[in-house]
Design a protein around this motif. Structure first.
Motif, PDB file in Angstrom:
ATOM      1  N   ARG A  94       0.869  -0.776  -0.271  1.00 12.91           N
ATOM      2  CA  ARG A  94      -0.073  -0.121  -0.218  1.00 12.91           C
ATOM      3  C   ARG A  94       0.649   0.930  -0.109  1.00 12.91           C
ATOM      4  NH1 ARG A  94      -3.347  -2.070   3.947  1.00 12.91           N
ATOM      5  NH2 ARG A  94      -5.447  -3.608   2.626  1.00 12.91           N
ATOM      6  N   HIS A  97       2.444   1.590  -3.743  1.00 11.09           N
ATOM      7  CA  HIS A  97       1.538   2.169  -4.146  1.00 11.09           C
ATOM      8  C   HIS A  97       0.585   3.793  -4.048  1.00 11.09           C
ATOM      9  CE1 HIS A  97      -2.806   3.222  -5.338  1.00 11.09           C
ATOM     10  NE2 HIS A  97      -2.534   2.913  -6.191  1.00 11.09           N
ATOM     11  N   ASP A  98       1.020   3.867  -2.848  1.00  9.32           N
ATOM     12  CA  ASP A  98       0.263   5.540  -2.219  1.00  9.32           C
ATOM     13  C   ASP A  98       2.263   5.888  -3.366  1.00  9.32           C
ATOM     14  OD1 ASP A  98      -1.173   4.477  -1.165  1.00  9.32           O
ATOM     15  OD2 ASP A  98      -0.889   5.173   0.982  1.00  9.32           O
ATOM     16  N   TRP A  99       3.163   5.927  -3.025  1.00 11.39           N
ATOM     17  CA  TRP A  99       4.278   6.498  -3.397  1.00 11.39           C
ATOM     18  C   TRP A  99       3.894   6.897  -4.622  1.00 11.39           C
ATOM     19  CZ3 TRP A  99       8.158   5.854  -6.716  1.00 11.39           C
ATOM     20  CH2 TRP A  99       8.910   6.924  -7.302  1.00 11.39           C
ATOM     21  N   ALA A 102       1.798   9.157  -5.636  1.00  9.71           N
ATOM     22  CA  ALA A 102       1.507  10.659  -6.180  1.00  9.71           C
ATOM     23  C   ALA A 102       3.393  10.847  -6.742  1.00  9.71           C
ATOM     24  CB  ALA A 102       2.616  10.487  -4.223  1.00  9.71           C
TER      25      ALA A 102
END
Length: 111
Positions: A94, A97-99, A102
């Motif tokens: 997760r 994925h977030d990195w 962004a």
């Protein structure tokens, strides 16, 4: 800028060894969605050969990340799932994925 504590025994190295390669994180991703049979995993992954998927699954099993359940039936019925150790990688996926979301505009070779 935050720095990692120096350590002569880098604790990240065994993790990288266990999950490195083009396919292993994707296998973990799909198994985090649901327990899957071999052919379903191969369909989900798309462009992976039978031999490569077999090797990746075997290496993930050896690392204790993936479990293989053989139902001992004819025709063969085998399912793959994440072990508790494998499930503990989901927050890492997760975060990755977030990195990636962004920084998608900065990633080289983005799709």
């Amino acid at each position: 800028m935050a720095q990692l504590e120096p350590d002569e025994n880098c604790l990240v190295e065994p993790l990288i060894e266990a999950i490195s390669g083009k396919w292993k994180l994707l296998v973990i991703y799909w198994l985090a969605q649901e327990t899957s049979r071999f052919n379903q995993l191969q369909r989900n992954l798309g462009n992976i050969t039978h031999r490569t998927l077999t090797r990746q699954l075997n290496e993930l099993q050896e690392a204790g990340i993936v479990a293989r359940k053989d139902f001992k039936t004819i025709p063969p019925h085998v399912e793959y799932s994440l072990t508790p150790l494998g499930q503990s990688l989901i927050p890492l996926l997760r975060a990755m994925h977030d990195w990636a979301a962004a920084h998608a505009d900065k990633l080289v070779g983005k799709k």
